[in-house]
Design a protein around this motif. Structure first.
Motif, PDB file in Angstrom:
ATOM      1  N   GLY A   1       2.729   6.007  -6.944  1.00  0.00           N
ATOM      2  CA  GLY A   1       4.161   6.256  -6.812  1.00  0.00           C
ATOM      3  C   GLY A   1       4.727   5.817  -5.467  1.00  0.00           C
ATOM      4  O   GLY A   1       5.901   6.020  -5.184  1.00  0.00           O
ATOM      5  N   LEU A   2       3.889   5.216  -4.624  1.00  0.00           N
ATOM      6  CA  LEU A   2       4.334   4.744  -3.317  1.00  0.00           C
ATOM      7  C   LEU A   2       4.907   3.337  -3.417  1.00  0.00           C
ATOM      8  O   LEU A   2       4.618   2.600  -4.358  1.00  0.00           O
ATOM      9  CB  LEU A   2       3.164   4.713  -2.328  1.00  0.00           C
ATOM     10  N   ARG A   3       5.696   2.974  -2.440  1.00  0.00           N
ATOM     11  CA  ARG A   3       6.176   1.596  -2.333  1.00  0.00           C
ATOM     12  C   ARG A   3       5.018   0.747  -1.810  1.00  0.00           C
ATOM     13  O   ARG A   3       4.118   1.228  -1.124  1.00  0.00           O
ATOM     14  CB  ARG A   3       7.357   1.510  -1.394  1.00  0.00           C
ATOM     15  N   GLY A   4       5.051  -0.546  -2.143  1.00  0.00           N
ATOM     16  CA  GLY A   4       3.974  -1.447  -1.765  1.00  0.00           C
ATOM     17  C   GLY A   4       3.714  -1.498  -0.277  1.00  0.00           C
ATOM     18  O   GLY A   4       2.570  -1.519   0.169  1.00  0.00           O
ATOM     19  N   LYS A   5       4.785  -1.531   0.507  1.00  0.00           N
ATOM     20  CA  LYS A   5       4.629  -1.636   1.959  1.00  0.00           C
ATOM     21  C   LYS A   5       3.900  -0.419   2.524  1.00  0.00           C
ATOM     22  O   LYS A   5       3.005  -0.548   3.357  1.00  0.00           O
ATOM     23  CB  LYS A   5       5.988  -1.799   2.619  1.00  0.00           C
ATOM     24  N   LYS A   6       4.262   0.770   2.065  1.00  0.00           N
ATOM     25  CA  LYS A   6       3.628   1.991   2.545  1.00  0.00           C
ATOM     26  C   LYS A   6       2.164   2.064   2.106  1.00  0.00           C
ATOM     27  O   LYS A   6       1.279   2.431   2.880  1.00  0.00           O
ATOM     28  CB  LYS A   6       4.395   3.223   2.031  1.00  0.00           C
ATOM     29  N   PHE A   7       1.901   1.682   0.849  1.00  0.00           N
ATOM     30  CA  PHE A   7       0.538   1.703   0.329  1.00  0.00           C
ATOM     31  C   PHE A   7      -0.345   0.745   1.127  1.00  0.00           C
ATOM     32  O   PHE A   7      -1.458   1.104   1.527  1.00  0.00           O
ATOM     33  CB  PHE A   7       0.536   1.335  -1.154  1.00  0.00           C
ATOM     34  N   ALA A   8       0.145  -0.460   1.383  1.00  0.00           N
ATOM     35  CA  ALA A   8      -0.618  -1.438   2.160  1.00  0.00           C
ATOM     36  C   ALA A   8      -0.891  -0.917   3.566  1.00  0.00           C
ATOM     37  O   ALA A   8      -1.993  -1.073   4.094  1.00  0.00           O
ATOM     38  CB  ALA A   8       0.129  -2.765   2.218  1.00  0.00           C
ATOM     39  N   GLN A   9       0.104  -0.270   4.147  1.00  0.00           N
ATOM     40  CA  GLN A   9      -0.053   0.286   5.485  1.00  0.00           C
ATOM     41  C   GLN A   9      -1.146   1.347   5.506  1.00  0.00           C
ATOM     42  O   GLN A   9      -1.973   1.386   6.421  1.00  0.00           O
ATOM     43  CB  GLN A   9       1.270   0.875   5.950  1.00  0.00           C
ATOM     44  N   LEU A  10      -1.174   2.205   4.498  1.00  0.00           N
ATOM     45  CA  LEU A  10      -2.198   3.250   4.421  1.00  0.00           C
ATOM     46  C   LEU A  10      -3.599   2.663   4.286  1.00  0.00           C
ATOM     47  O   LEU A  10      -4.579   3.253   4.751  1.00  0.00           O
ATOM     48  CB  LEU A  10      -1.914   4.187   3.256  1.00  0.00           C
ATOM     49  N   LEU A  11      -3.699   1.507   3.629  1.00  0.00           N
ATOM     50  CA  LEU A  11      -4.999   0.854   3.453  1.00  0.00           C
ATOM     51  C   LEU A  11      -5.415   0.025   4.658  1.00  0.00           C
ATOM     52  O   LEU A  11      -6.560  -0.399   4.757  1.00  0.00           O
ATOM     53  CB  LEU A  11      -4.958  -0.071   2.225  1.00  0.00           C
ATOM     54  N   GLY A  12      -4.458  -0.253   5.536  1.00  0.00           N
ATOM     55  CA  GLY A  12      -4.752  -1.110   6.681  1.00  0.00           C
ATOM     56  C   GLY A  12      -4.692  -2.576   6.325  1.00  0.00           C
ATOM     57  O   GLY A  12      -5.310  -3.412   6.982  1.00  0.00           O
ATOM     58  N   LEU A  13      -3.931  -2.899   5.267  1.00  0.00           N
ATOM     59  CA  LEU A  13      -3.755  -4.285   4.836  1.00  0.00           C
ATOM     60  C   LEU A  13      -2.417  -4.808   5.308  1.00  0.00           C
ATOM     61  O   LEU A  13      -1.464  -4.047   5.455  1.00  0.00           O
ATOM     62  CB  LEU A  13      -3.741  -4.377   3.305  1.00  0.00           C
ATOM     63  N   LYS A  14      -2.332  -6.115   5.483  1.00  0.00           N
ATOM     64  CA  LYS A  14      -1.033  -6.712   5.724  1.00  0.00           C
ATOM     65  C   LYS A  14      -0.266  -6.654   4.407  1.00  0.00           C
ATOM     66  O   LYS A  14      -0.826  -6.892   3.338  1.00  0.00           O
ATOM     67  CB  LYS A  14      -1.168  -8.163   6.175  1.00  0.00           C
ATOM     68  N   TYR A  15       1.018  -6.339   4.503  1.00  0.00           N
ATOM     69  CA  TYR A  15       1.822  -6.198   3.294  1.00  0.00           C
ATOM     70  C   TYR A  15       1.825  -7.491   2.493  1.00  0.00           C
ATOM     71  O   TYR A  15       1.733  -7.474   1.265  1.00  0.00           O
ATOM     72  CB  TYR A  15       3.264  -5.788   3.624  1.00  0.00           C
ATOM     73  N   GLN A  16       1.916  -8.636   3.158  1.00  0.00           N
ATOM     74  CA  GLN A  16       1.976  -9.912   2.445  1.00  0.00           C
ATOM     75  C   GLN A  16       0.718 -10.153   1.618  1.00  0.00           C
ATOM     76  O   GLN A  16       0.787 -10.654   0.498  1.00  0.00           O
ATOM     77  CB  GLN A  16       2.195 -11.068   3.425  1.00  0.00           C
ATOM     78  N   THR A  17      -0.422  -9.774   2.134  1.00  0.00           N
ATOM     79  CA  THR A  17      -1.672  -9.909   1.399  1.00  0.00           C
ATOM     80  C   THR A  17      -1.642  -9.044   0.147  1.00  0.00           C
ATOM     81  O   THR A  17      -1.939  -9.509  -0.962  1.00  0.00           O
ATOM     82  CB  THR A  17      -2.868  -9.499   2.285  1.00  0.00           C
ATOM     83  N   PHE A  18      -1.244  -7.794   0.324  1.00  0.00           N
ATOM     84  CA  PHE A  18      -1.177  -6.870  -0.804  1.00  0.00           C
ATOM     85  C   PHE A  18      -0.163  -7.349  -1.839  1.00  0.00           C
ATOM     86  O   PHE A  18      -0.416  -7.305  -3.042  1.00  0.00           O
ATOM     87  CB  PHE A  18      -0.828  -5.463  -0.312  1.00  0.00           C
ATOM     88  N   ALA A  19       0.989  -7.821  -1.382  1.00  0.00           N
ATOM     89  CA  ALA A  19       2.034  -8.297  -2.288  1.00  0.00           C
ATOM     90  C   ALA A  19       1.556  -9.506  -3.084  1.00  0.00           C
ATOM     91  O   ALA A  19       1.871  -9.642  -4.272  1.00  0.00           O
ATOM     92  CB  ALA A  19       3.294  -8.646  -1.497  1.00  0.00           C
ATOM     93  N   THR A  20       0.775 -10.366  -2.470  1.00  0.00           N
ATOM     94  CA  THR A  20       0.229 -11.528  -3.173  1.00  0.00           C
ATOM     95  C   THR A  20      -0.736 -11.094  -4.265  1.00  0.00           C
ATOM     96  O   THR A  20      -0.719 -11.628  -5.370  1.00  0.00           O
ATOM     97  CB  THR A  20      -0.474 -12.477  -2.184  1.00  0.00           C
ATOM     98  N   TRP A  21      -1.588 -10.115  -3.969  1.00  0.00           N
ATOM     99  CA  TRP A  21      -2.505  -9.587  -4.991  1.00  0.00           C
ATOM    100  C   TRP A  21      -1.722  -9.049  -6.173  1.00  0.00           C
ATOM    101  O   TRP A  21      -2.042  -9.338  -7.328  1.00  0.00           O
ATOM    102  CB  TRP A  21      -3.352  -8.466  -4.438  1.00  0.00           C
ATOM    103  N   ALA A  22      -0.679  -8.256  -5.892  1.00  0.00           N
ATOM    104  CA  ALA A  22       0.121  -7.647  -6.957  1.00  0.00           C
ATOM    105  C   ALA A  22       0.841  -8.717  -7.778  1.00  0.00           C
ATOM    106  O   ALA A  22       0.901  -8.633  -9.007  1.00  0.00           O
ATOM    107  CB  ALA A  22       1.122  -6.670  -6.353  1.00  0.00           C
ATOM    108  N   GLN A  23       1.361  -9.728  -7.106  1.00  0.00           N
ATOM    109  CA  GLN A  23       2.071 -10.802  -7.809  1.00  0.00           C
ATOM    110  C   GLN A  23       1.118 -11.576  -8.728  1.00  0.00           C
ATOM    111  O   GLN A  23       1.454 -11.863  -9.879  1.00  0.00           O
ATOM    112  CB  GLN A  23       2.693 -11.754  -6.793  1.00  0.00           C
TER     113      GLN A  23
END
Length: 67
Positions: free
Chosen positions: A37-59
């Motif tokens: 239920g979190l936004r992508g940016k917050k979830f990536a931050q909690l994991l210690g990932l760059k948001y762009q990396t996480f967003a690419t995986w999701a896309q």
């Protein structure tokens, strides 16, 4: 994925030094994200990932599913 005798996960890196996340782990993280239920940016931050990396995986996952 490889583990040591102590049960630690050994992550591979590419020639530039970036950590390579195995596909199975990426899928697991994306499943957790969908249920969090979190936004992508917050979830990536909690994991210690760059948001762009996480967003690419999701896309890539959305495209593969056709959604």
């Amino acid at each position: 994925m490889n583990t040591t005798q102590g049960g630690e996960l050994v992550l591979k890196t590419d020639t530039v030094g970036r950590v390579r996340t195995p596909l199975a782990r990426r899928e697991q993280l994306l499943e957790e994200f969908e249920h969090s239920g979190l936004r992508g940016k917050k979830f990536a931050q909690l994991l210690g990932l760059k948001y762009q990396t996480f967003a690419t995986w999701a896309q890539k996952r959305r495209r593969a599913r056709g959604t």
